[in-house]
Design a protein around this motif. Structure first.
Motif, PDB file in Angstrom:
ATOM      1  N   LEU A 106       0.159 -12.300  16.367  1.00 17.85           N
ATOM      2  CA  LEU A 106      -0.410 -13.614  16.049  1.00 17.85           C
ATOM      3  C   LEU A 106       0.619 -14.716  16.268  1.00 17.85           C
ATOM      4  O   LEU A 106       0.289 -15.789  16.793  1.00 17.85           O
ATOM      5  CB  LEU A 106      -0.919 -13.632  14.605  1.00 17.85           C
ATOM      6  CG  LEU A 106      -2.230 -12.890  14.344  1.00 17.85           C
ATOM      7  CD1 LEU A 106      -2.516 -12.823  12.850  1.00 17.85           C
ATOM      8  CD2 LEU A 106      -3.387 -13.570  15.067  1.00 17.85           C
ATOM      9  N   PRO A 223      -7.982 -10.105  19.453  1.00 17.00           N
ATOM     10  CA  PRO A 223      -8.122 -11.061  18.350  1.00 17.00           C
ATOM     11  C   PRO A 223      -6.994 -12.088  18.278  1.00 17.00           C
ATOM     12  O   PRO A 223      -7.223 -13.226  17.860  1.00 17.00           O
ATOM     13  CB  PRO A 223      -8.119 -10.166  17.109  1.00 17.00           C
ATOM     14  CG  PRO A 223      -8.628  -8.848  17.603  1.00 17.00           C
ATOM     15  CD  PRO A 223      -8.086  -8.711  18.981  1.00 17.00           C
ATOM     16  N   SER A 226      -7.806 -14.755  20.860  1.00 18.78           N
ATOM     17  CA  SER A 226      -8.966 -15.521  20.425  1.00 18.78           C
ATOM     18  C   SER A 226      -8.602 -16.498  19.311  1.00 18.78           C
ATOM     19  O   SER A 226      -9.045 -17.644  19.307  1.00 18.78           O
ATOM     20  CB  SER A 226     -10.071 -14.571  19.949  1.00 18.78           C
ATOM     21  OG  SER A 226     -10.462 -13.686  20.984  1.00 18.78           O
ATOM     22  N   THR A 227      -7.781 -16.038  18.372  1.00 18.15           N
ATOM     23  CA  THR A 227      -7.367 -16.894  17.255  1.00 18.15           C
ATOM     24  C   THR A 227      -6.519 -18.054  17.737  1.00 18.15           C
ATOM     25  O   THR A 227      -6.700 -19.203  17.297  1.00 18.15           O
ATOM     26  CB  THR A 227      -6.585 -16.065  16.228  1.00 18.15           C
ATOM     27  OG1 THR A 227      -7.407 -14.991  15.766  1.00 18.15           O
ATOM     28  CG2 THR A 227      -6.166 -16.934  15.045  1.00 18.15           C
ATOM     29  N   LEU A 231      -7.588 -22.048  17.235  1.00 21.93           N
ATOM     30  CA  LEU A 231      -6.831 -22.918  16.333  1.00 21.93           C
ATOM     31  C   LEU A 231      -6.589 -24.298  16.934  1.00 21.93           C
ATOM     32  O   LEU A 231      -6.552 -25.300  16.212  1.00 21.93           O
ATOM     33  CB  LEU A 231      -5.493 -22.262  15.975  1.00 21.93           C
ATOM     34  CG  LEU A 231      -5.538 -21.091  14.995  1.00 21.93           C
ATOM     35  CD1 LEU A 231      -4.140 -20.515  14.800  1.00 21.93           C
ATOM     36  CD2 LEU A 231      -6.128 -21.527  13.655  1.00 21.93           C
ATOM     37  N   LEU A 245     -15.331 -17.276  15.393  1.00 17.70           N
ATOM     38  CA  LEU A 245     -14.126 -16.460  15.557  1.00 17.70           C
ATOM     39  C   LEU A 245     -14.257 -15.108  14.879  1.00 17.70           C
ATOM     40  O   LEU A 245     -13.640 -14.126  15.324  1.00 17.70           O
ATOM     41  CB  LEU A 245     -12.915 -17.220  15.007  1.00 17.70           C
ATOM     42  CG  LEU A 245     -11.559 -16.522  15.105  1.00 17.70           C
ATOM     43  CD1 LEU A 245     -11.191 -16.247  16.561  1.00 17.70           C
ATOM     44  CD2 LEU A 245     -10.467 -17.374  14.437  1.00 17.70           C
ATOM     45  N   TRP A 246     -15.040 -15.003  13.827  1.00 14.42           N
ATOM     46  CA  TRP A 246     -15.175 -13.738  13.096  1.00 14.42           C
ATOM     47  C   TRP A 246     -15.605 -12.595  14.018  1.00 14.42           C
ATOM     48  O   TRP A 246     -15.132 -11.464  13.869  1.00 14.42           O
ATOM     49  CB  TRP A 246     -16.203 -13.893  11.970  1.00 14.42           C
ATOM     50  CG  TRP A 246     -17.601 -14.172  12.456  1.00 14.42           C
ATOM     51  CD1 TRP A 246     -18.168 -15.390  12.687  1.00 14.42           C
ATOM     52  CD2 TRP A 246     -18.592 -13.190  12.794  1.00 14.42           C
ATOM     53  NE1 TRP A 246     -19.455 -15.248  13.141  1.00 14.42           N
ATOM     54  CE2 TRP A 246     -19.747 -13.907  13.214  1.00 14.42           C
ATOM     55  CE3 TRP A 246     -18.636 -11.799  12.783  1.00 14.42           C
ATOM     56  CZ2 TRP A 246     -20.922 -13.266  13.620  1.00 14.42           C
ATOM     57  CZ3 TRP A 246     -19.806 -11.160  13.184  1.00 14.42           C
ATOM     58  CH2 TRP A 246     -20.922 -11.889  13.591  1.00 14.42           C
ATOM     59  N   TRP A 249     -12.869 -10.845  15.936  1.00 16.45           N
ATOM     60  CA  TRP A 249     -12.025  -9.934  15.175  1.00 16.45           C
ATOM     61  C   TRP A 249     -12.785  -8.645  14.856  1.00 16.45           C
ATOM     62  O   TRP A 249     -12.253  -7.546  15.023  1.00 16.45           O
ATOM     63  CB  TRP A 249     -11.558 -10.592  13.872  1.00 16.45           C
ATOM     64  CG  TRP A 249     -10.307 -11.382  14.023  1.00 16.45           C
ATOM     65  CD1 TRP A 249     -10.195 -12.696  14.340  1.00 16.45           C
ATOM     66  CD2 TRP A 249      -8.966 -10.886  13.883  1.00 16.45           C
ATOM     67  NE1 TRP A 249      -8.876 -13.069  14.404  1.00 16.45           N
ATOM     68  CE2 TRP A 249      -8.095 -11.987  14.121  1.00 16.45           C
ATOM     69  CE3 TRP A 249      -8.417  -9.653  13.579  1.00 16.45           C
ATOM     70  CZ2 TRP A 249      -6.712 -11.859  14.068  1.00 16.45           C
ATOM     71  CZ3 TRP A 249      -7.034  -9.528  13.513  1.00 16.45           C
ATOM     72  CH2 TRP A 249      -6.194 -10.623  13.773  1.00 16.45           C
TER      73      TRP A 249
END
Length: 330
Positions: A106, A223, A226-227, A231, A245-246, A249
């Motif tokens: 991340l 993920p 994508s995050t 953001l 976004l959920w 994940w």
């Protein structure tokens, strides 16, 4: 003596040390940074490069191969929380390492998106408004890199709302492509695998899966990527792509879990057929080992027999003198 035996048998002892957790986390941060920088960067600058799905597919594949070649020996080249989950369920890493990998991934992805956000030319926004009046800021530009479904799927944008993929279709596609990716990773990185260069196989899978899923969801499958894109996007409203976004994940992690459990149940256990096919190779290896052992034993035996030979000769020499004396007396 042990050094002589090692030298005779041609075996060299090399001390192998596994990389520390910090080294592995830095490697995952670097690899995810590179992968996100390329894939999101291509999408952000898509109005200029006209790369579309093929550009994202090739860029993601090349970025993964390069990152894996650089730091794969350190961390295993996951660069994706879904792969880390699959590696844990497959018995490759511990659960604590998995969560640590997630954090590093991340961080790397967000740093890459932040670099793209901070370096995007402000003057280019005015030029892009001629193509899309809704482009008012850099965050609006990042909307093209965000994963989404329904009205936020690339198909809906390409057809101007004439067709779209709903959330169920997006969930199934993301879960399937993530399962295939994790399955390929676990297969080519298996200790028994004879694949010469595993990163090429994983990179090829990324390219192929991107081509078939880009129109559905803009290809999530990761993920962390994508995050990072979500953001910095501006679409976090009631029906914005940020609220979706959920799915990016849940679907990749579910797909990764299914692939890992399936692989562990069937591919990780050595089948009887595989043992039968490998009997000839095992016999050849056993014969080679036996020959080496015989050579080593023979050399040690020769050394042991040659060393005491000299004292026997020395003791035998004085016996010749009395014989000469008896001959003189006679």
């Amino acid at each position: 003596m042990s050094q002589d035996l090692a030298a005779t048998s041609g075996v060299t002892e090399v001390e192998e040390r596994s990389p520390s957790l910090l080294s592995r986390l830095l490697a995952e941060t670097f690899g995810t940074f590179l992968l996100t920088l390329v894939t999101v960067g291509i999408l952000v600058y898509s109005p200029l490069n006209s790369a579309a799905a093929l550009g994202v597919a090739l860029g993601g594949a090349f970025a993964y191969i390069a990152g894996a070649a650089a730091v794969g020996r350190v961390s295993g080249a996951h660069f994706n929380p879904a792969i880390s989950l699959g590696a844990w369920l497959g018995g490759r890493i511990s659960v604590s390492s998995m969560f640590s990998y997630w954090g590093a991934q991340l961080v790397g992805a967000v740093l890459a998106a932040a670099v793209l956000f901070a370096t995007f030319p402000k003057g280019l926004i005015d030029l892009l408004q001629g193509q899309n009046p809704n482009t008012q800021s850099v965050s609006d530009v990042f909307d093209s890199a965000v994963n989404g479904f329904s009205t936020h799927s690339p198909l809906s944008l390409q057809t101007q709302g004439g067709a779209e993929f709903n959330w169920l279709a997006a969930l199934l596609v993301e879960a399937i492509i993530s399962a295939v990716l994790v399955g390929v990773y676990l297969g080519v990185n298996d200790p028994r695998s004879k694949v010469g260069y595993a990163p090429v196989a994983v990179g090829s899978a990324i390219a192929a899966l991107t081509l078939i899923s880009w129109f559905v969801t803009n290809t999530g499958m990761n993920p962390a990527r994508s995050t990072a894109a979500a953001l910095f996007a501006n679409d976090w409203g009631a029906d914005g792509s940020g609220r979706q976004l959920w799915l990016f994940w849940v679907a990749p992690l579910v797909g990764a879990a299914l692939a890992a459990l399936f692989y562990r149940a069937f591919a990780s256990a050595e089948p009887e057929e595989l043992d039968e096919l490998d009997e000839d190779d095992d016999d050849d290896e056993a014969e080679v080992l036996e020959e080496e052992i015989v050579v080593v034993a023979a050399t040690t035996t020769v050394e042991a027999t040659e060393e005491p030979a000299e004292p026997e000769k020395a003791e035998a020499e004085p016996e010749s003198e009395p014989a000469k004396k008896t001959d003189d007396k006679a």
